[in-house]
Design an enzyme around this catalytic site. Structure first.
Site, PDB file in Angstrom:
ATOM      1  NE  ARG A   8      -4.076  -2.119   1.858  1.00  0.00           N
ATOM      2  CZ  ARG A   8      -4.954  -2.587   2.715  1.00  0.00           C
ATOM      3  NH1 ARG A   8      -4.859  -2.277   4.003  1.00  0.00           N
ATOM      4  NH2 ARG A   8      -5.938  -3.356   2.300  1.00  0.00           N
ATOM      5  CE1 TYR A  64      -2.030  -0.589  -7.920  1.00  0.00           C
ATOM      6  CE2 TYR A  64      -1.970  -2.351  -9.534  1.00  0.00           C
ATOM      7  CZ  TYR A  64      -1.454  -1.182  -9.031  1.00  0.00           C
ATOM      8  OH  TYR A  64      -0.367  -0.609  -9.629  1.00  0.00           O
ATOM      9  CD  GLU A  65      -1.643  -4.587  -3.666  1.00  0.00           C
ATOM     10  OE1 GLU A  65      -2.069  -5.252  -2.708  1.00  0.00           O
ATOM     11  OE2 GLU A  65      -1.084  -5.105  -4.639  1.00  0.00           O
ATOM     12  N   GLY A  66      -6.504  -2.803  -2.114  1.00  0.00           N
ATOM     13  CA  GLY A  66      -7.576  -2.215  -1.321  1.00  0.00           C
ATOM     14  C   GLY A  66      -7.988  -0.885  -1.916  1.00  0.00           C
ATOM     15  CD  GLN A 104      -6.030   1.428   1.468  1.00  0.00           C
ATOM     16  OE1 GLN A 104      -5.294   1.512   2.449  1.00  0.00           O
ATOM     17  NE2 GLN A 104      -6.256   0.278   0.835  1.00  0.00           N
TER      18      GLN A 104
END
Length: 591
Positions: A288, A432-434, A439
């Site tokens: 992230r 992506y990556e949440g 977040q």
């Protein structure tokens, strides 16, 4: 579009704001200023001369799937070999396994350069570094000895295999299975999607980190384990896994995004059974932060392109009369609206670079500070900042790229100039990556509510010290007053949000996105004030390049007058409450 690393600004952030040399010494690393600057300069040369020229063609050509084999764009293999041979791949790796052990604060600038030069190229090595981190911290000594050396060197790459067709963010829905074997290994069966670098021709082997369920695993996220699954086994046999398809994407077309099929592939447990999610979060937090740097890299590339065009493009005359009377028109940089766009790009990009360095410092201290209490304090600070960095930096990347398109006018909308590619490439970083919504939820639910606002209070106190320092410079007193007011407002807003969310859980989702944006704008204001203090001191001493430091002061002035007011809109929006979002029945959304 020609990319050149912003070395002068990076050195300002490194040496004049955060004392990277002293930071390295505090961590017990023998890195002096000349060595660090040498790394920066060589990385700037490598990214400008070797990586950036690949970016346009990587978008045009993309990756190709032939059977189950994937070919990357022309030039990627040769550039990756240089990347490995020159030691860039091993830069952050643990020294016990052949890495150089450079801290995040030193490596973040290099990673930003790579992402600005070609995000597609950087994705392959970025995921590998995260995989190294997870195996190093959670893998058995046997796994580390077998696999880490070549991963650290870059001879082998790594992936994260989380997502499945039915399970996006909700990992509780994972179906991939792991069957124990008599020799202590496991057979992994299932399908994963959106796997960056899942198959490629840059390296001979790829080490997949795969989330899967053991036969007796409890339901939900508490029943997920993490497994190391190599493409090629130690005896040279190909494992039972393959790329089933390449995704057809909006951007980052030079990065292979794969559907991966695991058909009884041999793998080994990383960490404890059913603790895979906590092991993977070691990798996710790093990922992230790196995705945040992707947004920053895109923003820098877009700003450079927009600035170059604004200086050269002739259109109309200045509102005050001809600035270039010898030419048919004035360069568009003379127009106030063009200045607004350029200064927005510049203030957001350079502000994010400051926050990125500050966050990297916390990540380093979390694991390397000599004092255990300092490590715990840095862990709390990094936890608060990571969702802001990932969410806000990637929003900034998209905004700055969009402003770049606008600066070029119609030329920005066509492929020739490269600006529309930056806008397409940056869009994935918000997903992506949440996703950035995830977040924001993490920031409010886990970080702000998790400690009752204690860490936010501590951060406000730290930033307030720069307000006091600014009070000694008459030219900064007005800005210092505005920043001080925002910091107190931020503290009070955090308390208000906690109380509202405790009364109604729907408020968590209702306030989160606006609170993340509000927090980021105020954070950047505090850092811009710190930069302005340093620039003012240098100008008073007469010891630096006056144009550079004057530009810092002027950009700081623009930020607090023209960008920081955005925070007010986010504050008003989140105070609007959850009811206006949730009152309408879902059926009434139809036209």
């Amino acid at each position: 579009m020609n990319y050149q690393a912003p070395l002068r600004d990076m050195r300002f952030v490194w040496h004049e704001m955060f004392d990277v040399t002293g930071h390295c010494q505090h961590l017990g690393l023998d890195l002096d200023r000349d060595t660090l600057d040498g790394i920066l300069e060589e990385a700037g040369r490598f990214t400008a001369e070797v990586i950036a020229p690949l970016n346009r063609n990587s978008d045009e050509q993309g990756c190709q799937l032939l059977g189950t084999e994937v070919s990357t764009p022309d030039g990627f293999r040769e550039a990756y070999r240089q990347y490995v041979d020159n030691g860039w791949a091993s830069m952050t790796g643990p020294m016990a396994y052949g890495g150089q052990g450079l801290p995040q604060m030193a490596s973040a600038c290099v990673h930003e350069m790579l992402m600005a030069a070609s995000l597609s190229f950087r994705i392959y090595s970025g995921l590998t570094e995260g995989a190294v981190l997870a195996v190093h911290r959670h893998g058995s000594e046997a796994l580390r000895q077998t696999w880490l050396g070549k991963m650290v060197s870059g001879e082998w790459t790594g992936t994260m295999c989380l997502t499945e067709p039915q399970a996006g963010t909700d990992l509780a829905l994972l179906r991939t299975r792991a069957q124990p074997q008599a020799d202590g290994s496991y057979l992994i069966t299932g399908n994963k999607i959106f796997i960056s670098g899942g198959e490629q021709d840059l390296t001979d082997n790829t080490i997949h980190l795969v989330l899967a369920r053991l036969p007796d695993a409890p339901a939900g996220v508490k029943g997920i384990s993490l497994f190391l699954v190599p493409k090629i086994l130690t005896d040279g046999r190909r494992n039972e896994l393959s790329c089933g398809a390449l995704e057809h994407k909006m951007g980052i077309k030079g990065a292979s995004t794969c559907v991966m099929n695991f058909d009884g592939a041999q793998g080994w447990l990383v960490g404890e059974p059913n603790q895979g999610l906590s092991c993977m979060f070691t990798m996710m937090n790093d990922a992230r932060f790196q995705v945040g740097l992707q947004g920053l890299g895109i923003a820098e590339a877009a700003f450079q392109g927009g600035l170059a065009y604004a200086r050269e493009r002739l259109q109309s005359r200045s509102l005050t009369g001809a600035v270039a009377p010898d030419k048919v028109a004035d360069p568009i940089i003379v127009h106030p609206d063009v200045r607004r766009m350029l200064l927005t790009q510049k203030s957001l990009t350079e502000g994010c670079r400051m926050l990125g360095a500050y966050t990297a410092r916390q990540l380093d201290l979390e694991h390397g500070a000599p004092d255990p209490e300092d490590r715990r304090a840095a862990m709390r600070r990094a936890a608060l900042l990571i969702p802001i960095v990932k969410g806000f930096f990637t929003d900034v990347g998209q905004e700055v790229a969009s402003l770049g398109v606008q600066l070029y006018g119609g030329h920005g909308y066509i492929r020739e100039w490269g600006m529309e590619q930056l806008m397409r490439d940056s869009r994935i970083t918000q997903l992506y990556e949440g996703t950035n919504g995830i977040q924001a939820l993490d920031l409010v639910r886990r970080k702000l509510m998790g400690d009752g606002g204690a860490e936010l209070h501590a951060l406000v106190e730290e930033l307030s010290q720069h307000v006091e320092a600014a009070g000694h410079q008459p030219r900064l007193q007005e800005m210092a007053g505005a920043v001080s007011q925002r910091l107190e407002e931020w503290r009070a807003l955090g308390k208000t949000i906690i109380e509202a969310c405790q009364r109604d859980p729907q408020e968590i989702g209702a306030v989160s996105v606006d609170f993340l944006a509000y927090s980021a704008y105020v954070l950047l204001a505090g850092l811009w004030l710190q930069a302005a203090v340093r620039a003012g001191e240098t100008l008073t001493d007469g010891t630096g390049e006056s144009a550079f430091y004057q530009a810092k002061l002027q950009t700081a002035d623009f930020y607090w007058r023209r960008v920081l007011p955005r925070a007010s809109a986010h504050r008003e929006a989140l105070l609007g409450g959850a009811n206006c979002l949730m009152a309408m029945p879902a059926s009434d959304f139809s036209c």
